[in-house]
Design a protein around this motif. Structure first.
Motif, PDB file in Angstrom:
ATOM      1  N   GLN A  57      38.486  42.470  37.609  1.00  0.00           N
ATOM      2  CA  GLN A  57      37.957  41.185  37.174  1.00  0.00           C
ATOM      3  C   GLN A  57      36.432  41.193  37.220  1.00  0.00           C
ATOM      4  O   GLN A  57      35.831  41.790  38.119  1.00  0.00           O
ATOM      5  CB  GLN A  57      38.482  40.055  38.060  1.00  0.00           C
ATOM      6  CG  GLN A  57      39.896  39.637  37.770  1.00  0.00           C
ATOM      7  CD  GLN A  57      40.289  38.401  38.546  1.00  0.00           C
ATOM      8  OE1 GLN A  57      39.743  38.109  39.612  1.00  0.00           O
ATOM      9  NE2 GLN A  57      41.259  37.659  38.028  1.00  0.00           N
ATOM     10  N   ARG A  58      35.826  40.501  36.278  1.00  0.00           N
ATOM     11  CA  ARG A  58      34.365  40.363  36.251  1.00  0.00           C
ATOM     12  C   ARG A  58      33.986  39.030  36.870  1.00  0.00           C
ATOM     13  O   ARG A  58      34.414  37.981  36.386  1.00  0.00           O
ATOM     14  CB  ARG A  58      33.856  40.473  34.816  1.00  0.00           C
ATOM     15  CG  ARG A  58      34.063  41.841  34.188  1.00  0.00           C
ATOM     16  CD  ARG A  58      33.879  41.818  32.706  1.00  0.00           C
ATOM     17  NE  ARG A  58      34.808  40.862  32.078  1.00  0.00           N
ATOM     18  CZ  ARG A  58      35.193  40.915  30.808  1.00  0.00           C
ATOM     19  NH1 ARG A  58      34.763  41.875  30.028  1.00  0.00           N
ATOM     20  NH2 ARG A  58      36.008  40.008  30.319  1.00  0.00           N
ATOM     21  N   ILE A  59      33.189  39.087  37.931  1.00  0.00           N
ATOM     22  CA  ILE A  59      32.848  37.886  38.681  1.00  0.00           C
ATOM     23  C   ILE A  59      31.338  37.773  38.815  1.00  0.00           C
ATOM     24  O   ILE A  59      30.665  38.724  39.239  1.00  0.00           O
ATOM     25  CB  ILE A  59      33.488  37.905  40.086  1.00  0.00           C
ATOM     26  CG1 ILE A  59      35.014  38.013  39.965  1.00  0.00           C
ATOM     27  CG2 ILE A  59      33.107  36.647  40.866  1.00  0.00           C
ATOM     28  CD1 ILE A  59      35.717  38.156  41.305  1.00  0.00           C
ATOM     29  N   GLY A 115      31.130  33.761  27.793  1.00  0.00           N
ATOM     30  CA  GLY A 115      32.498  34.083  28.174  1.00  0.00           C
ATOM     31  C   GLY A 115      32.739  35.470  28.715  1.00  0.00           C
ATOM     32  O   GLY A 115      33.844  35.996  28.557  1.00  0.00           O
ATOM     33  N   PHE A 117      32.615  36.472  31.986  1.00  0.00           N
ATOM     34  CA  PHE A 117      33.130  36.549  33.352  1.00  0.00           C
ATOM     35  C   PHE A 117      34.491  35.865  33.467  1.00  0.00           C
ATOM     36  O   PHE A 117      34.748  34.832  32.843  1.00  0.00           O
ATOM     37  CB  PHE A 117      32.144  35.903  34.333  1.00  0.00           C
ATOM     38  CG  PHE A 117      30.872  36.684  34.493  1.00  0.00           C
ATOM     39  CD1 PHE A 117      30.845  37.841  35.267  1.00  0.00           C
ATOM     40  CD2 PHE A 117      29.702  36.273  33.861  1.00  0.00           C
ATOM     41  CE1 PHE A 117      29.673  38.568  35.416  1.00  0.00           C
ATOM     42  CE2 PHE A 117      28.527  36.996  34.004  1.00  0.00           C
ATOM     43  CZ  PHE A 117      28.515  38.158  34.781  1.00  0.00           C
ATOM     44  N   ASP A 118      35.331  36.455  34.308  1.00  0.00           N
ATOM     45  CA  ASP A 118      36.623  35.854  34.621  1.00  0.00           C
ATOM     46  C   ASP A 118      36.481  34.737  35.644  1.00  0.00           C
ATOM     47  O   ASP A 118      37.323  33.834  35.712  1.00  0.00           O
ATOM     48  CB  ASP A 118      37.581  36.916  35.173  1.00  0.00           C
ATOM     49  CG  ASP A 118      37.854  38.020  34.173  1.00  0.00           C
ATOM     50  OD1 ASP A 118      38.440  37.722  33.119  1.00  0.00           O
ATOM     51  OD2 ASP A 118      37.459  39.176  34.443  1.00  0.00           O
ATOM     52  N   ALA A 119      35.437  34.813  36.459  1.00  0.00           N
ATOM     53  CA  ALA A 119      35.183  33.787  37.470  1.00  0.00           C
ATOM     54  C   ALA A 119      33.695  33.774  37.791  1.00  0.00           C
ATOM     55  O   ALA A 119      32.987  34.776  37.611  1.00  0.00           O
ATOM     56  CB  ALA A 119      35.990  34.064  38.745  1.00  0.00           C
ATOM     57  N   THR A 143      31.461  31.853  31.452  1.00  0.00           N
ATOM     58  CA  THR A 143      32.816  32.043  31.973  1.00  0.00           C
ATOM     59  C   THR A 143      33.824  31.900  30.833  1.00  0.00           C
ATOM     60  O   THR A 143      33.741  30.973  30.023  1.00  0.00           O
ATOM     61  CB  THR A 143      33.119  31.001  33.066  1.00  0.00           C
ATOM     62  OG1 THR A 143      32.123  31.091  34.093  1.00  0.00           O
ATOM     63  CG2 THR A 143      34.489  31.245  33.683  1.00  0.00           C
ATOM     64  N   ARG A 144      34.763  32.809  30.753  1.00  0.00           N
ATOM     65  CA  ARG A 144      35.752  32.783  29.663  1.00  0.00           C
ATOM     66  C   ARG A 144      36.647  31.553  29.769  1.00  0.00           C
ATOM     67  O   ARG A 144      36.839  30.994  30.852  1.00  0.00           O
ATOM     68  CB  ARG A 144      36.606  34.051  29.699  1.00  0.00           C
ATOM     69  CG  ARG A 144      37.500  34.152  30.926  1.00  0.00           C
ATOM     70  CD  ARG A 144      38.529  35.252  30.783  1.00  0.00           C
ATOM     71  NE  ARG A 144      39.333  35.412  31.992  1.00  0.00           N
ATOM     72  CZ  ARG A 144      40.355  34.623  32.335  1.00  0.00           C
ATOM     73  NH1 ARG A 144      40.685  33.602  31.562  1.00  0.00           N
ATOM     74  NH2 ARG A 144      41.034  34.846  33.442  1.00  0.00           N
ATOM     75  N   GLY A 147      38.819  30.709  32.810  1.00  0.00           N
ATOM     76  CA  GLY A 147      38.197  31.297  33.985  1.00  0.00           C
ATOM     77  C   GLY A 147      37.891  30.237  35.035  1.00  0.00           C
ATOM     78  O   GLY A 147      37.948  29.038  34.768  1.00  0.00           O
ATOM     79  N   ARG A 148      37.532  30.702  36.231  1.00  0.00           N
ATOM     80  CA  ARG A 148      37.406  29.782  37.363  1.00  0.00           C
ATOM     81  C   ARG A 148      35.980  29.691  37.881  1.00  0.00           C
ATOM     82  O   ARG A 148      35.197  30.631  37.762  1.00  0.00           O
ATOM     83  CB  ARG A 148      38.321  30.242  38.499  1.00  0.00           C
ATOM     84  CG  ARG A 148      39.801  30.073  38.186  1.00  0.00           C
ATOM     85  CD  ARG A 148      40.668  30.982  39.045  1.00  0.00           C
ATOM     86  NE  ARG A 148      40.500  32.390  38.698  1.00  0.00           N
ATOM     87  CZ  ARG A 148      40.040  33.330  39.527  1.00  0.00           C
ATOM     88  NH1 ARG A 148      39.678  33.011  40.749  1.00  0.00           N
ATOM     89  NH2 ARG A 148      39.930  34.578  39.130  1.00  0.00           N
ATOM     90  N   VAL A 232      38.171  24.834  36.399  1.00  0.00           N
ATOM     91  CA  VAL A 232      38.620  25.792  35.400  1.00  0.00           C
ATOM     92  C   VAL A 232      37.831  25.561  34.117  1.00  0.00           C
ATOM     93  O   VAL A 232      37.578  24.411  33.726  1.00  0.00           O
ATOM     94  CB  VAL A 232      40.131  25.632  35.127  1.00  0.00           C
ATOM     95  CG1 VAL A 232      40.581  26.549  33.980  1.00  0.00           C
ATOM     96  CG2 VAL A 232      40.936  25.929  36.391  1.00  0.00           C
TER      97      VAL A 232
END
Length: 233
Positions: A57-59, A115, A117-119, A143-144, A147-148, A232
């Motif tokens: 995951q990309r954070i 978009g 990063f996943d979080a 953030t995608r 994503g969070r 989210v």
């Protein structure tokens, strides 16, 4: 105020805040432990639990400072990117965690495409950005969808006795502690003032919603001294 003067004022404030953190970088993590009586370590673990990092995951870890908050994300297998405005913080962080990809960046103009990063997460740094809602919108941009976002920040104690004790005793005592333990106690006076001026849990949630985040919720830690907000994209 003319727009040019307003921008100049914001630029100066940004530079002042960055320089302040440069001066406290070496002992910043030590002071965090001292000022929270070690509670900050538990709060960090709860942030990691809320992010739930997964391998690959990309954070984005914004206002990452010396990388203390990024380390467990990377250790979990995530591709975590620590970003901070303070070059002093980044220098100390790189010395301590040479494998982390530290990057200098402004929370109001992140150097990433939409978009990616996943979080995204930010701990105890959102107070230091000039425009809270604009920073939240910028975090939303990178953030995608789906994503969070996880935010840890000092907040407002929910019980009146705790709130009064925190404001009248604890916050007033912190500058004295900083004078003993910190190389730059005036910086901690600024931090205390920023805590006092910060919106409460519901107020921050409203800003997150206006910035485009959905499913906004929060969890109070230590009776609301700290709040953990989640949302989210």
């Amino acid at each position: 105020m003319p727009k040019s003067d307003y921008r100049a004022t914001l630029a100066k404030r940004r530079a002042d805040v960055s320089a302040m953190f440069d001066r406290v970088a070496q002992r910043y993590d030590l002071m965090n432990d001292a000022m929270t009586l070690g509670q900050v370590r538990r709060w960090r673990r709860l942030v990691v639990d809320a992010i739930d990092p997964q391998p690959g995951q990309r954070i984005l870890d914004l206002a990452a400072g010396t990388g203390t908050s990024t380390r467990p994300l990377t250790d979990a297998g995530a591709l975590a990117v620590p970003v901070d405005l303070s070059l002093g913080m980044l220098k100390v962080g790189k010395q301590r965690h040479p494998d982390l990809p530290f990057l200098a960046g402004d929370g109001l103009a992140l150097p990433f495409a939409d978009g990616v990063f996943d979080a995204a997460t930010i701990s105890y740094g959102l107070r230091n950005v000039e425009h809270t809602e604009a920073a939240l919108a910028e975090l939303r941009r990178v953030t995608r969808p789906g994503g969070r976002l996880v935010i840890a920040e000092f907040s407002t104690p929910v019980a009146a006795p705790l709130r009064v004790g925190y404001q009248q005793l604890v916050l007033r005592a912190l500058p004295e502690l900083a004078r003993v333990a910190s190389s730059n106690p005036s910086a901690y006076q600024y931090l205390i003032e920023s805590i006092q001026a910060w919106p409460d849990q519901r107020g921050l949630a409203a800003l997150m919603q206006r910035a485009g985040w959905s499913q906004v919720s929060w969890r109070n830690l230590f009776g609301g001294v700290v709040a953990l907000h989640r949302a989210v994209a």
